[in-house]
Design a protein around this motif. Structure first.
Motif, short mmCIF file in Angstrom:
data_model
loop_
_atom_site.label_atom_id
_atom_site.label_comp_id
_atom_site.label_asym_id
_atom_site.label_seq_id
_atom_site.Cartn_x
_atom_site.Cartn_y
_atom_site.Cartn_z
N ALA A 130 50.46 44.10 72.72
CA ALA A 130 50.55 42.75 72.15
C ALA A 130 51.98 42.25 72.25
N ALA A 131 52.13 40.95 72.44
CA ALA A 131 53.47 40.36 72.53
C ALA A 131 54.21 40.47 71.20
N THR A 132 53.46 40.38 70.10
CA THR A 132 54.06 40.46 68.77
C THR A 132 53.30 41.49 67.93
N PRO A 133 53.73 42.76 67.94
CA PRO A 133 53.06 43.77 67.12
C PRO A 133 53.24 43.50 65.63
N TRP A 134 52.42 44.14 64.82
CA TRP A 134 52.45 43.91 63.38
C TRP A 134 53.77 44.35 62.75
N LEU A 135 54.47 45.29 63.40
CA LEU A 135 55.83 45.68 63.02
C LEU A 135 56.67 45.76 64.28
N PRO A 136 57.98 45.51 64.19
CA PRO A 136 58.83 45.65 65.38
C PRO A 136 58.99 47.11 65.77
N LEU A 137 59.16 47.36 67.08
CA LEU A 137 59.28 48.73 67.55
C LEU A 137 60.66 49.32 67.28
N GLY A 138 61.68 48.53 67.39
CA GLY A 138 63.04 49.04 67.28
C GLY A 138 63.62 49.31 68.66
N GLU A 139 64.76 48.71 68.97
CA GLU A 139 65.36 48.85 70.30
C GLU A 139 65.65 50.30 70.65
N GLU A 140 66.13 51.06 69.69
CA GLU A 140 66.49 52.45 69.95
C GLU A 140 65.29 53.26 70.40
#
Length: 542
Positions: free
Chosen positions: A431-441
């Motif tokens: 999904a383009a916008t998940p329910w929580l952000p993944l985190g760049e790291e």
């Protein structure tokens, strides 16, 4: 960085042991594993789509966190229908496909069972609250107010505030050890027990291989509703009223093992050629070890239990490991433990237990240590990638506990972020916008990146699990533990196979009086003659 002996991966022969004893179990948090329909929330078809990755790790089973019908105020642990799939996760047909695919890949399937409470939207509670004399009036814990209108006892909720909420329809308070929308089932009621056993049969009939039972020690209360006494002074931070009490009356009732024996009788009916349906209880609290032993004692109760020895520990020390293992000696009648360093309720271990500059080395050592513990081991999704805790800003928090106690508790959301399957965009989650952000790291630690790197933590995880499965001593053997400063020494023994495991739990090199002589099964990080480097580890068959 790491080396494993190829001969170590040759299976050790010996008597057959039930599949679950010494198993490696992979926990899947369905909201965050894989989104097959693009709505931002992971689902059952997404899990099925990615089961090949799980099977490639060499684990024996998957444990899927709740996917049942729920208003999702506690993300599935508030169940409104035990025998159906919430539409955001799919359908019962999707679940059947998942089970079939898992079994095709030789993965057992464990699912959560939440027997201590339901959602306030469950039909049982809707009926129970309607009157004091309906057929389900006593299915939950109801009590009159004290003469001054205050709650019937001083019990406090895990999530903060009183564990009692007034209900005007019945003119009584109802008990909830967690959120107010999670009313407490009356586990003393035989009809309630029968209904929960019916739920177990429903899923066993659909082919599941076992259950992880949530918050089992909360399933029965003191019927006299006596006040909890105050907790003794402590130097640990107290962030909730719950922390100020000894929880001896709102949970941990001595009748719980009797209900457990009824659960075991049902699961034994479904035991097949490969052995028992596996049952493991989550047990937290001040008396966790005592309760876990009671819940797993003998052959008529649960197969295993796990607590929070490591999940909330702020440091990983040799003393902590030895103290945990000492509670579970290899003795007749003693239960079989399970261990987890991470899960959906606890901050990521690599973010708790080491400095950022040491995370890669530490993650390797940590996984080898987990694999060398006596008991079952539970890997939380992304642990094989070395995922770190993501800092979720307040405005993006979903976790009700974190929102209520902000900023005094580490958000559970930070460990529930979506799996990074790829390193671009939103990580191939779907999904383009998940329910929580993944985190760049964590994007840089994606499955795709590590699959292409034979020296990655993912590759090492596969090798370590294969090593554990090939060694009777590591999978089933007795354990002796010794702590000496930062040095941890484990000795595992089974069927004449003796394995010595050395771990440096510090970032500084340490001297070892004598490195054991024998076949080196695994060497992690920097290991030199009589010296273990930063987070170094060595496993030797002697």
């Amino acid at each position: 960085m790491a080396s494993l002996s190829k001969t170590a991966l040759a299976p050790q022969t010996g008597p057959a042991v039930q599949w679950w004893r010494g198993a490696a179990i992979y926990q899947i948090y369905p909201r965050s594993f894989m989104d097959a329909n693009g709505d931002g929330i992971g689902d059952l078809p997404g899990i099925t789509q990615r089961l090949g990755h799980v099977a490639s790790l060499g684990v024996d089973a998957i444990w899927i966190s709740p996917f049942f019908t729920s208003p999702m105020k506690d993300f599935g642990y508030d169940v409104s229908d035990y025998c159906d799939v919430d539409p955001i996760f799919g359908t019962l047909a999707d679940f059947d496909v998942l089970v079939a695919r898992a079994h095709q890949l030789r993965l057992k399937v464990l699912i959560d069972q939440v027997y201590s409470h339901t959602s306030d939207e469950h039909a049982w509670f809707v009926e129970s609250r309607a009157s004091r004399d309906n057929p389900k009036a006593d299915w939950y814990v109801w009590a009159d107010a004290k003469p001054d209108g205050t709650p019937p006892s001083n019990w406090q909720s895990v999530f903060g505030g009183p564990a009692w909420t007034w209900d005007a329809r019945r003119g009584q308070y109802y008990l909830h050890n967690f959120l107010s929308c999670q009313p407490q089932l009356n586990g003393h009621n035989r009809q309630v027990q029968n209904a929960l056993l019916h739920v177990a049969r429903f899923w066993l009939d659909r082919g599941v291989d076992g259950f992880r039972i949530d918050a089992l020690n909360f399933s029965m209360h003191d019927p006299d509703l006596r006040d909890n006494p105050p907790a003794p002074p402590t130097d640990r931070a107290r962030t909730r009223p719950f922390d100020f009490q000894r929880k001896i009356h709102n949970m941990s009732h001595p009748d719980i093992p009797g209900f457990i024996e009824r659960i075991r009788a049902v699961t034994d009916e479904y035991a097949g050629d490969e052995g028992a349906i596996f049952t493991v209880a989550e047990v937290g609290g001040d008396e966790a070890e005592t309760e876990m032993k009671a819940f797993t004692q003998g052959d008529a109760r649960l197969n295993s239990a796990y607590g929070f020895n490591f999940l909330y520990a702020d440091r990983l020390t040799p003393g902590l490991v030895c103290a945990a293992l000492a509670e579970w000696p290899d003795e007749e009648g003693m239960g079989w433990p399970s261990w987890a360093f991470e899960n959906h309720d606890a901050p990521r271990a690599v973010s708790r237990w080491c400095a950022p500059e040491h995370r890669d080395a530490f993650a390797r050592m940590k996984l080898l240590l987990l694999a060398c513990l006596r008991g079952n081991i539970i890997l939380y999704q992304g642990e094989e990638l070395g995922l770190t805790q993501v800092d979720i800003p307040f405005e993006q928090l979903q976790d009700p506990e974190a929102i209520a106690n902000w900023p005094l508790t580490l958000s559970r959301d930070g460990a529930r972020t979506p799996m990074p399957w790829e390193s671009e965009g939103e990580g191939g989650f779907g999904a383009a916008t998940p329910w929580l952000p993944l985190g760049e790291e964590n994007l840089a630690r994606s499955v795709a990146v590590q699959d292409a790197d034979p020296a990655s933590l993912l590759a090492l995880t596969r090798e370590i699990i294969a090593l554990r499965k090939a060694s009777s001593a590591l999978r089933h053997g007795s354990a002796a533990c010794q702590a000496d400063g930062a040095l941890l020494r484990l000795e595992r023994l089974s069927q004449g196979e003796r394995v010595v495991c050395l771990f440096n739990l510090s970032p500084d090199p340490i001297s070892v009086i004598k490195i054991p002589q024998g076949e080196t099964l695994c060497s992690i990080n920097s290991v030199m003659p009589d010296v273990l480097g930063s987070y170094g580890a060595l496993v030797v068959r002697v």
